[in-house]
Design a protein around this motif. Structure first.
Motif, PDB file in Angstrom:
ATOM      1  N   LEU A 275       4.103  -0.177  -1.973  1.00 40.10           N
ATOM      2  CA  LEU A 275       5.451  -0.538  -1.578  1.00 40.10           C
ATOM      3  C   LEU A 275       5.574  -0.502  -3.152  1.00 40.10           C
ATOM      4  N   LEU A 276       4.606  -1.332  -3.937  1.00 41.22           N
ATOM      5  CA  LEU A 276       5.299  -1.724  -5.475  1.00 41.22           C
ATOM      6  C   LEU A 276       5.750  -0.139  -5.602  1.00 41.22           C
ATOM      7  N   ARG A 277       5.369   1.252  -5.372  1.00 43.39           N
ATOM      8  CA  ARG A 277       5.527   2.694  -6.056  1.00 43.39           C
ATOM      9  C   ARG A 277       6.766   2.618  -5.597  1.00 43.39           C
ATOM     10  N   VAL A 278       7.184   2.198  -4.712  1.00 42.94           N
ATOM     11  CA  VAL A 278       7.996   2.941  -3.668  1.00 42.94           C
ATOM     12  C   VAL A 278       9.470   1.866  -4.661  1.00 42.94           C
ATOM     13  N   LEU A 279       9.490   0.920  -5.275  1.00 39.06           N
ATOM     14  CA  LEU A 279       9.898  -0.187  -5.449  1.00 39.06           C
ATOM     15  C   LEU A 279      10.211   0.602  -7.273  1.00 39.06           C
ATOM     16  N   GLN A 280       9.207   0.549  -7.830  1.00 38.19           N
ATOM     17  CA  GLN A 280       9.521   0.696  -8.844  1.00 38.19           C
ATOM     18  C   GLN A 280       9.765   2.097  -9.354  1.00 38.19           C
ATOM     19  N   GLU A 281       9.514   3.426  -8.929  1.00 36.43           N
ATOM     20  CA  GLU A 281       9.832   4.718  -8.735  1.00 36.43           C
ATOM     21  C   GLU A 281      10.139   5.282  -7.786  1.00 36.43           C
ATOM     22  N   ASN A 282      10.942   5.102  -6.863  1.00 38.66           N
ATOM     23  CA  ASN A 282      11.620   5.523  -5.787  1.00 38.66           C
ATOM     24  C   ASN A 282      11.085   6.913  -5.307  1.00 38.66           C
ATOM     25  N   GLU A 283       9.836   6.738  -5.144  1.00 40.81           N
ATOM     26  CA  GLU A 283       9.035   8.065  -4.729  1.00 40.81           C
ATOM     27  C   GLU A 283       8.027   7.223  -3.697  1.00 40.81           C
ATOM     28  N   PHE A 284       7.063   8.072  -3.484  1.00 36.70           N
ATOM     29  CA  PHE A 284       5.761   7.898  -2.253  1.00 36.70           C
ATOM     30  C   PHE A 284       5.506   9.256  -2.498  1.00 36.70           C
ATOM     31  N   ASN A 285       4.145   9.218  -1.502  1.00 37.45           N
ATOM     32  CA  ASN A 285       3.390  10.345  -0.776  1.00 37.45           C
ATOM     33  C   ASN A 285       3.219  10.115   0.545  1.00 37.45           C
ATOM     34  N   ARG A 286       3.622  11.480   1.526  1.00 42.27           N
ATOM     35  CA  ARG A 286       3.052  11.336   2.392  1.00 42.27           C
ATOM     36  C   ARG A 286       1.513  11.040   2.480  1.00 42.27           C
ATOM     37  N   VAL A 287       1.301  10.027   3.752  1.00 41.49           N
ATOM     38  CA  VAL A 287      -1.111  10.749   4.000  1.00 41.49           C
ATOM     39  C   VAL A 287      -1.142  11.902   4.273  1.00 41.49           C
ATOM     40  N   GLY A 288      -1.898  12.326   3.133  1.00 36.42           N
ATOM     41  CA  GLY A 288      -2.587  13.141   3.544  1.00 36.42           C
ATOM     42  C   GLY A 288      -1.754  14.513   2.003  1.00 36.42           C
ATOM     43  N   SER A 289      -0.785  14.463   1.595  1.00 35.07           N
ATOM     44  CA  SER A 289       0.114  14.666   1.222  1.00 35.07           C
ATOM     45  C   SER A 289      -0.084  14.307  -0.947  1.00 35.07           C
ATOM     46  N   GLN A 290      -0.147  15.374  -1.433  1.00 38.13           N
ATOM     47  CA  GLN A 290       0.284  14.820  -2.893  1.00 38.13           C
ATOM     48  C   GLN A 290       0.932  14.963  -3.618  1.00 38.13           C
ATOM     49  N   GLU A 291       2.334  16.049  -2.337  1.00 38.32           N
ATOM     50  CA  GLU A 291       3.299  16.062  -3.076  1.00 38.32           C
ATOM     51  C   GLU A 291       4.725  14.878  -3.044  1.00 38.32           C
ATOM     52  N   SER A 292       5.003  14.495  -4.249  1.00 37.79           N
ATOM     53  CA  SER A 292       5.896  12.976  -4.219  1.00 37.79           C
ATOM     54  C   SER A 292       7.073  13.314  -3.679  1.00 37.79           C
ATOM     55  N   ILE A 293       7.816  12.789  -2.935  1.00 31.89           N
ATOM     56  CA  ILE A 293       9.107  12.527  -1.944  1.00 31.89           C
ATOM     57  C   ILE A 293       9.630  11.038  -2.589  1.00 31.89           C
ATOM     58  N   GLN A 294      11.283  11.840  -2.784  1.00 35.88           N
ATOM     59  CA  GLN A 294      11.990  10.927  -3.803  1.00 35.88           C
ATOM     60  C   GLN A 294      12.528  10.249  -2.916  1.00 35.88           C
ATOM     61  N   CYS A 295      13.075   8.577  -2.760  1.00 35.54           N
ATOM     62  CA  CYS A 295      13.590   8.311  -1.627  1.00 35.54           C
ATOM     63  C   CYS A 295      14.974   7.241  -2.822  1.00 35.54           C
ATOM     64  N   ASP A 296      15.965   6.940  -1.987  1.00 34.26           N
ATOM     65  CA  ASP A 296      16.589   5.627  -2.384  1.00 34.26           C
ATOM     66  C   ASP A 296      17.316   4.910  -1.425  1.00 34.26           C
ATOM     67  N   VAL A 297      16.144   3.834  -1.669  1.00 33.89           N
ATOM     68  CA  VAL A 297      16.035   2.878  -0.028  1.00 33.89           C
ATOM     69  C   VAL A 297      16.263   1.468  -0.530  1.00 33.89           C
ATOM     70  N   ARG A 298      16.744   0.639  -0.186  1.00 36.24           N
ATOM     71  CA  ARG A 298      17.196  -0.545  -0.113  1.00 36.24           C
ATOM     72  C   ARG A 298      15.941  -1.751   0.345  1.00 36.24           C
ATOM     73  N   VAL A 299      15.362  -2.660   0.123  1.00 32.87           N
ATOM     74  CA  VAL A 299      14.456  -3.155   0.479  1.00 32.87           C
ATOM     75  C   VAL A 299      14.601  -4.653   0.381  1.00 32.87           C
ATOM     76  N   LEU A 300      14.258  -5.001   2.141  1.00 31.28           N
ATOM     77  CA  LEU A 300      14.652  -6.478   2.180  1.00 31.28           C
ATOM     78  C   LEU A 300      13.210  -6.893   2.743  1.00 31.28           C
ATOM     79  N   ALA A 301      12.866  -8.620   2.858  1.00 30.86           N
ATOM     80  CA  ALA A 301      11.709  -8.597   3.278  1.00 30.86           C
ATOM     81  C   ALA A 301      11.883  -9.746   3.690  1.00 30.86           C
TER      82      ALA A 301
END
Length: 478
Positions: A275-301
């Motif tokens: 989650l920290l990576r998403v907030l810092q870099e705006n990207e993540f990987n699907r489980v089982g994948s090495q490909e990074s996916i860019q995302c523009d999402v505002r996070v409320l917690a």
């Protein structure tokens, strides 16, 4: 030829805003601060649509509506009010108003309603549907807005939430809401269960520039540990047993919009790093994948836990907390804003009498005093449930009394459950006794951990931890 719209509004700043907005959108606008002047203008001029405030000194909006319906039945009326409630909205529609909007509203919202009036050829279409939307009785098929209704006012959205209250703490929250909503910074909302954390989060999204984009809500406390990562970030085919195809996660679904991570402190600390990576870099990987996916999402917690304790217990990452805590919001418990209880009571009474098609009801003085003095461990959610019960049980009465809400049938339930849980337990270790208590409480609540926790006077997290520990011990024994 421009369509003519007449506006009656005693707030000069709002009147100027409405005139400018509708004029820019191609309408000929006649503006009045006094309703009687507007009535005089109607006598000699053809006006297809009137926008009127509800609360005015010389003449109320209801009186303006009645006059227009009697003398100019072809003229449409849209009601505007800061003092509206569901009951008044429904009655206005029933009395002939074309639509009803609650202040404050956005420019696009009022423009949408005016456009819709003229596009409908001045026929009050779907009045029953609008009433259903106001009282929350639409079915799922009804709740999907058409492409033309993306700018529909929040009061008619099925997921619409309102934060009711005049307490100073609530006022301060509502004052800073617009600034928070317009930014894209993460928000951490803390407060006890039932205080309205999710409601406040909804308001942030609804008032943001992303309000027409996806809003994805994830209850982290209810996610099985093994599915948390997949739920949040998705997976690719073959990533684990049962992954028969690629699947998007919540962040991918929320791209361009907002994601609410409800009870974020319940997420496993290993997943928190991602989650920290998403907030810092705006990207993540699907489980089982090495490909990074860019995302523009505002996070409320949100969280109902003591964050400092969770960090000290190594159950929540300190760096994630500070990353989320750009806007630290604390929702006060109901016991700290008792003056708001009558407002909330009347709001919920209106909501449920309209939902069940009942005549308006009052609350007895005895009941109101009882409600104001109650401790409310379950906060606003508990209050709403009791009023809901009172409305149902007082169906044939004009007044909801203490007996309708606190009948012995209900008030003894917790005591009886406690007796049931404690009865017939053998002499066993404290640890085993705890498990027996938890199991009996869960049986009584049909597996509802939150309700079982209330009965036992512990947190639902404690229940989950003890069950988890017991399962691990059983595996070791085997």
């Amino acid at each position: 030829m421009k369509e003519r719209v007449l506006i009656v509004e005693d707030d000069k700043m709002l009147l100027e805003f409405l005139v400018e907005n509708l004029s820019m959108n191609g309408y000929e606008v006649e503006a009045f601060t006094q309703p009687l002047d507007a009535i005089d203008f109607l006598e000699g001029n053809k006006v297809p649509l009137v926008l009127t405030d509800v609360k005015m000194d010389d003449m109320t909006g209801d009186e303006v509506l009645a006059h227009i319906k009697e003398h100019y039945p072809e003229t449409g009326v849209i009601m505007m009010t800061s003092f509206g409630n569901i009951t008044h909205a429904v009655r206005a529609l029933q009395k002939g108003a074309f639509d009803y909007i609650t202040k404050p509203f956005k420019a696009k919202e009022i423009t949408f309603r005016v456009n819709r009036f003229f596009e409908s050829d001045k026929i009050d279409f779907n009045k029953e549907q609008k009433i259903k939307s106001l009282v929350g009785t639409t079915n799922k098929a009804d709740q999907q807005p058409s492409p033309q209704e993306n700018d529909e006012d929040l009061i008619q959205q099925p997921d619409e939430k309102r934060f009711i209250g005049e307490d100073e703490q609530v006022k301060k929250l509502m004052e800073i809401l617009p600034q928070i909503a317009k930014s894209t910074a993460p928000v951490m909302i803390q407060g006890e269960s039932g205080t309205g954390k999710e409601v406040f989060a909804n308001l942030i999204h609804q008032n943001s520039n992303r309000s027409d984009q996806p809003y994805v809500k994830i209850n982290c406390a209810n996610l099985p540990k093994e599915l948390v990562e997949s739920t949040l970030f998705g997976h690719v085919k073959g990533a684990f047993t049962g992954a028969i195809s690629d699947k998007k996660g919540a962040f991918e679904e929320a791209n361009g919009g907002t994601i609410l991570l409800d009870e974020i402190t319940e997420i496993d600390i290993n997943i928190q790093a991602k989650l920290l990576r998403v907030l810092q870099e705006n990207e993540f990987n699907r489980v089982g994948s090495q490909e990074s996916i860019q995302c523009d999402v505002r996070v409320l917690a949100t969280s109902n836990r003591n964050i400092a304790e969770a960090i000290a217990d190594n159950q929540f990452r300190e760096d994630l907390y500070y990353r989320l805590n750009v806007f630290p919001i604390s929702i006060p418990p109901l016991r700290e804003r008792r003056d708001d209880i009558p407002l909330l009571v009347n709001f919920f009474v209106d909501r449920y009498t309209e939902q069940y098609g009942l005549e308006p009801k009052e609350v007895s003085d005895e009941l109101m005093e009882h409600l104001v003095s109650k401790k409310w461990k379950g906060n606003v959610r508990e209050l709403e449930n009791k009023i809901h019960r009172g409305v149902i049980l007082s169906t044939n009465n004009d007044t909801i009394t203490l007996d309708h809400i606190e009948r012995n049938l209900f008030s003894k339930v917790d005591l009886e459950v406690s007796k049931e849980v404690l009865s017939d337990l053998p002499l066993i270790s404290i640890e085993d006794m705890e498990l027996q208590l938890i199991k009996k409480a869960l049986e009584h609540t049909q597996g509802n951990q939150k309700e079982a926790a209330k009965i036992l006077g512990i947190t639902d997290r404690t229940i989950r931890n003890k069950i988890k520990k017991a399962s691990e011990n059983e595996e070791i024994d085997e």
